[in-house]
Design an enzyme around this catalytic site. Sequence first.
Site, mmCIF file in Angstrom:
data_model
loop_
_atom_site.group_PDB
_atom_site.id
_atom_site.type_symbol
_atom_site.label_atom_id
_atom_site.label_comp_id
_atom_site.label_asym_id
_atom_site.label_seq_id
_atom_site.Cartn_x
_atom_site.Cartn_y
_atom_site.Cartn_z
ATOM 1 N N ASP A 13 0.820 -1.225 0.000
ATOM 2 C CA ASP A 13 0.000 0.000 0.000
ATOM 3 C C ASP A 13 0.851 1.270 0.000
ATOM 4 O OD1 ASP A 13 -2.419 -1.605 0.329
ATOM 5 O OD2 ASP A 13 -1.779 -1.844 2.412
ATOM 6 N N GLU A 14 2.057 1.196 -0.557
ATOM 7 C CA GLU A 14 2.962 2.354 -0.519
ATOM 8 C C GLU A 14 2.694 3.381 -1.620
ATOM 9 O OE1 GLU A 14 5.284 -1.401 0.665
ATOM 10 O OE2 GLU A 14 4.048 -0.770 -1.037
ATOM 11 N N ALA A 39 -4.049 -7.381 -4.827
ATOM 12 C CA ALA A 39 -3.347 -6.097 -4.899
ATOM 13 C C ALA A 39 -4.306 -5.029 -5.410
ATOM 14 C CB ALA A 39 -2.152 -6.201 -5.835
ATOM 15 N N GLY A 40 -4.077 -3.797 -4.997
ATOM 16 C CA GLY A 40 -4.882 -2.694 -5.498
ATOM 17 C C GLY A 40 -4.014 -1.487 -5.750
ATOM 18 N N HIS A 41 -3.761 -1.183 -7.017
ATOM 19 C CA HIS A 41 -2.930 -0.042 -7.371
ATOM 20 C C HIS A 41 -3.828 1.105 -7.820
ATOM 21 C CE1 HIS A 41 0.766 -2.825 -8.170
ATOM 22 N NE2 HIS A 41 0.410 -2.763 -6.921
ATOM 23 N N THR A 127 -7.149 -11.316 2.020
ATOM 24 C CA THR A 127 -8.268 -10.625 1.361
ATOM 25 C C THR A 127 -9.380 -11.581 0.972
ATOM 26 O OG1 THR A 127 -7.224 -10.888 -0.811
ATOM 27 C CG2 THR A 127 -6.720 -8.869 0.427
ATOM 28 N N THR A 299 -9.974 -4.016 -0.383
ATOM 29 C CA THR A 299 -10.944 -4.518 0.596
ATOM 30 C C THR A 299 -11.668 -3.431 1.369
ATOM 31 O OG1 THR A 299 -9.275 -4.598 2.340
ATOM 32 C CG2 THR A 299 -9.510 -6.562 0.941
ATOM 33 N N GLY A 300 -11.113 -2.214 1.381
ATOM 34 C CA GLY A 300 -11.691 -1.153 2.195
ATOM 35 C C GLY A 300 -11.330 -1.256 3.666
ATOM 36 N N ARG A 301 -10.496 -2.228 4.031
ATOM 37 C CA ARG A 301 -10.130 -2.397 5.436
ATOM 38 C C ARG A 301 -9.279 -1.225 5.924
ATOM 39 N NH1 ARG A 301 -7.382 -8.237 5.820
ATOM 40 N NH2 ARG A 301 -6.338 -7.418 3.951
#
Length: 428
Positions: A13-14, A39-41, A127, A299-301
């Site tokens: 998450d960087e 992963a979420g970019h 996730t 995930t919105g976590r």
Amino acid sequence: MSVRVVVGAQWGDEGKGKLVDILSRDVDIVARYQGGANAGHTIEIGDQKYILHLIPSGIFNEHCISVIGNGVVIDPVALMEEIRFLEEQGVSLKGRLKISHNAHLIMPYHKLLDSLYEKGNKPIGTTGRGIGPAYYDKAARVGIRIVDLLDHDILEERIRQNIEDKNRILSKIYDVEQLDVDKILEEYMRFDELIDEYVTDTAHYLNDAIREGKKVLGEGAQGALLDLDHGTYPYVTSSSPISGGATIGLGIPPTAISSVVGVMKAYTTRVGHGPFPTELHDAMGDHLRDAGHEYGSTTGRPRRCGWFDAVAMRYSAMLNGITSCGMTKLDVLSGLDEVKVCVAYEFDGKRSDHFQTNLKSLERLQPVYETFPGWKEDISAATSFDDLPAEARSYIAAVEDIIGVRVACASVGPERTQILFPGDDPQW
């Protein structure tokens, strides 16, 4: 050689996607080498926010080819949704997306098993996207690959065998309803028709491109401290996000990699379970989460937040061979009277400069901090390092000195234009 690798240097998450998007302006190919749709970019262009899970972040630069390498595990549903979304946004993928024929597929039973594993006594905090079980089957040599879609007889045989085995686990151990093999067969044979135009022998494609002198950017997912071998096991991902993972996940030789860019936040975050030496369980931790909008793009976590951990960053720099760093979310630290950096750990009264991957050690150690003056100014409109307050520039310089790696850029906001370089010509 002409391969540069971008790695997450902390716990993920960087802001790798943003940096890859910027660096891809000057390369021919961006290639994702591991992970899956966990992963979420996130990339912000103007007032539009794009969240990518599988397709490399270079896709928004029209000259750039995007490659999904053999080290990625692919969820067909997530991939097709992402392709449709990009096409609806006017992003052309024709001839610009190549998917390795050796990449493994995430199957419905992988997601189901992932959720069941997480309900156990010691959840990892995954996730639930089926990533771990897919890599498990890959290592067990029973996985299903993209290439298997090309022969329906082989595909049917392998799916039927896998589901027969998994149904025994589901019914005997977890007492849940068994999977419908015919429904899954129909779904994956239909996926073959949709994906066929993108399937490529990407290892040969990439090595040919390297020999031709083309510039390749390797894109990792997650972060180095979540590496399966070198992270805080067992609270890790199921692949190798470190730079060495690029050689396996893309099929390129180590000698092809010329530089490694580590992406790090100006503070530290972690999502899910696992040790986190500099985590703040107070109002400051809440402030960093709110100011940095620290919620997972997949995930919105809510993310756990803490001060910058230079001990962990030095370890990451060592593992990855980081040659330069990009610092993200520097603007989040604006408005603070002081900012802190963890420069060492104290364990049983003894000081240590080394990062520990042993869980018991990490849980018992105490961070040793150095404190630096904060700055009150809003820096989001800065267009160069010279526009930053002296305290912000001093903070960057101090981090450089402590971790022993040059900071080649810093971001002061989510937009792709909100990134600063120390000179007119960025030196990576």
